[in-house]
Write an enzyme that holds these catalytic residues in place. Structure first.
Site, PDB file in Angstrom:
ATOM      1  N   CYS A  53     -15.366  78.340  77.610  1.00  0.00           N
ATOM      2  CA  CYS A  53     -16.530  77.725  76.992  1.00  0.00           C
ATOM      3  C   CYS A  53     -16.477  76.196  77.157  1.00  0.00           C
ATOM      4  O   CYS A  53     -16.564  75.693  78.259  1.00  0.00           O
ATOM      5  CB  CYS A  53     -16.639  78.143  75.530  1.00  0.00           C
ATOM      6  SG  CYS A  53     -18.258  77.809  74.785  1.00  0.00           S
TER       7      CYS A  53
ATOM      8  N   HIS B   8     -16.673  84.011  76.549  1.00  0.00           N
ATOM      9  CA  HIS B   8     -15.429  84.228  75.816  1.00  0.00           C
ATOM     10  C   HIS B   8     -14.921  85.653  76.040  1.00  0.00           C
ATOM     11  O   HIS B   8     -15.229  86.556  75.260  1.00  0.00           O
ATOM     12  CB  HIS B   8     -15.645  84.024  74.311  1.00  0.00           C
ATOM     13  CG  HIS B   8     -15.821  82.605  73.896  1.00  0.00           C
ATOM     14  ND1 HIS B   8     -14.803  81.862  73.357  1.00  0.00           N
ATOM     15  CD2 HIS B   8     -16.905  81.793  73.941  1.00  0.00           C
ATOM     16  CE1 HIS B   8     -15.245  80.649  73.073  1.00  0.00           C
ATOM     17  NE2 HIS B   8     -16.526  80.584  73.420  1.00  0.00           N
TER      18      HIS B   8
ATOM     19  N   GLU C 177     -12.060  86.853  75.450  1.00  0.00           N
ATOM     20  CA  GLU C 177     -11.181  87.276  74.352  1.00  0.00           C
ATOM     21  C   GLU C 177     -11.957  87.827  73.163  1.00  0.00           C
ATOM     22  O   GLU C 177     -11.399  88.554  72.325  1.00  0.00           O
ATOM     23  CB  GLU C 177     -10.295  86.094  73.923  1.00  0.00           C
ATOM     24  CG  GLU C 177     -10.914  85.103  72.951  1.00  0.00           C
ATOM     25  CD  GLU C 177     -11.926  84.156  73.610  1.00  0.00           C
ATOM     26  OE1 GLU C 177     -12.561  83.354  72.885  1.00  0.00           O
ATOM     27  OE2 GLU C 177     -12.064  84.207  74.844  1.00  0.00           O
TER      28      GLU C 177
END
Length: 426
Positions: free
Chosen positions: A130, A251, A253
């Site tokens: 990001c 993202h 994750e």
């Protein structure tokens, strides 16, 4: 065992983000990042976002990897080389719509840009998520869109517009991206790509993005509105060799199914897995380089005394050249041992003997040679005038650069001198 691991495992620096809790500033890093770094075999080291830390980054050495993730907008003055096309009213509207993101954090900008540039200088593995991807692009000379809605979406037909932000549904919000073939992202998600469509759905929580991609990078994915969603440096990507320079706008994750920790795609964790693999390899390279120093020779008492005299002579000469130290006339004779050693007949080739004689003369005449290298008053005054106009950050970067070059020169010189001593001793 835990104490041993803390020494053995490579270190990944992650800069914290600042927020307010109970009327006080609190620094934090999302645990998803930390969990993945630890699970793949590295130790996350959190760099706090507090004033002055950008001047203390040397204290976080050794650095084997850097992971930069979310945060506020980057200061536009750091990447805009021309005036923005946005009007004051549009900029005010952006600040109102994205109040939590447009509060610029200059200290975090400084810390992260310095870490990014350090990674680029030393080829330290870097993963930007990001904001971290935007920092990487800016550090390499790229630029950013100050607002996707105002600079891209408004110019597109309704069916091509993409919603990159949903404050009410962060983890659940998704949009499609098109993956570029034969890139790392393609390899990670290839088992999840339907037929030859090359599309996956990713989460999205940003109102800015890459405008001009830095020249060294290659795109890995695009949103339907044309925004670059991932990029990497193909010349700095080989995890096995400790090379990894990459930025992802989304993202991975946090791409997990609702109310579970199961990932949307098996490839979501591959960026972290490959990143840590590169970090481990980079650490091994550093250790290998540091252990290549030759073991000291076992000399008899007379030879050891002679060696110390010669080494002292070389050290004095080096101090004169590097630090500009003047020498008392009574100490000049201390240089003779090194000069005589270099000029002695050691059964070398004529070219080698001539070169050593030149080196001996240089050592012997170090004091006079230094005088020739000194700046005259006019040049020194000009240099001071130029540096007086430089910013604190520019001066700090300049000082760090020459400090680093001085250390490298010292290390290389010592190795070369030690090599000469060893060769002659045998």
């Amino acid at each position: 065992m835990a104490a041993d691991l803390s020494v053995v495992l490579p270190r990944v620096l992650i800069v914290s983000r600042r927020t307010v809790r109970k009327n006080k500033f609190v620094d934090f890093v999302g645990e998803y990042h930390l969990d993945l770094i630890v699970s793949y075999g590295a130790v996350p080291v959190i760099v706090p976002r507090v004033s002055g830390v950008h001047m203390l980054l040397d204290s976080f050495e050794p650095i084997h990897g850097v992971l930069l993730c979310e945060g506020e907008d980057i200061d536009p003055s750091l990447y805009n080389d021309e005036l923005s096309d946005l009007s004051p009213d549009e900029l005010e509207e952006i600040r109102r719509l994205h109040a939590s993101d447009t509060a610029i954090d200059k200290e975090k900008d400084t810390i992260e840009l310095r870490l990014a540039k350090l990674c680029l200088e030393r080829n330290i593995p870097y993963l930007g998520i990001c904001r971290g991807s935007q920092v990487l692009n800016v550090a390499c000379g790229g630029t950013l869109l100050q607002d996707i809605g105002k600079e891209i979406s408004i110019n597109l037909p309704e069916n091509q517009r993409v919603s990159h932000m949903d404050y009410d549904n962060y983890d659940g919000h998704r949009h499609v991206i098109n993956v570029v073939a034969q890139t790392p992202l393609h390899h990670w998600f290839k088992d999840s790509l339907e037929d030859e469509k090359m599309e996956i759905s990713v989460n999205s929580y940003h109102h800015q993005g890459v405008k001009k991609l830095a020249q060294r990078f290659v795109p890995m994915a695009f949103a339907p509105d044309g925004l670059i969603e991932g990029f990497y440096d193909p010349d700095a990507y080989n995890a096995t060799e400790g090379k990894f320079i990459m930025g992802l706008q989304f993202h991975p994750e946090r791409m997990r199914q609702s109310d579970t920790d199961e990932f949307d795609y098996p490839g979501c964790t591959f960026a972290y897995q490959e990143f840590v693999k590169a970090v481990v390899a980079y650490q091994k390279k550093l250790i290998s380089n540091s252990t290549r120093i030759q073991k000291p020779l076992k000399l008899n008492q007379e030879m050891e005394k002679r060696r110390k005299i010669i080494v002292r002579s070389f050290s004095l000469a080096r101090d004169i050249y590097e630090r500009g130290r003047t020498m008392q006339p009574s100490k000049t004779a201390d240089l003779d041992a090194g000069a005589e050693f270099l000029e002695s007949n050691t059964a070398l080739s004529l070219a080698q003997e001539a070169r050593l004689m030149q080196m001996g003369a240089t050592v012997r005449n170090a004091s006079s040679y230094l005088e020739k290298l000194k700046m005259n008053e006019e040049k020194e005054a000009l240099a001071r005038k130029v540096m007086g106009k430089m910013s604190m950050e520019q001066l700090s970067d300049l000082k760090s650069f020459y400090h680093m070059m001085g250390q490298i020169c010292s290390e290389v010189l010592e190795k070369k001198l030690q090599g000469i001593v060893n060769e002659v001793a045998f």
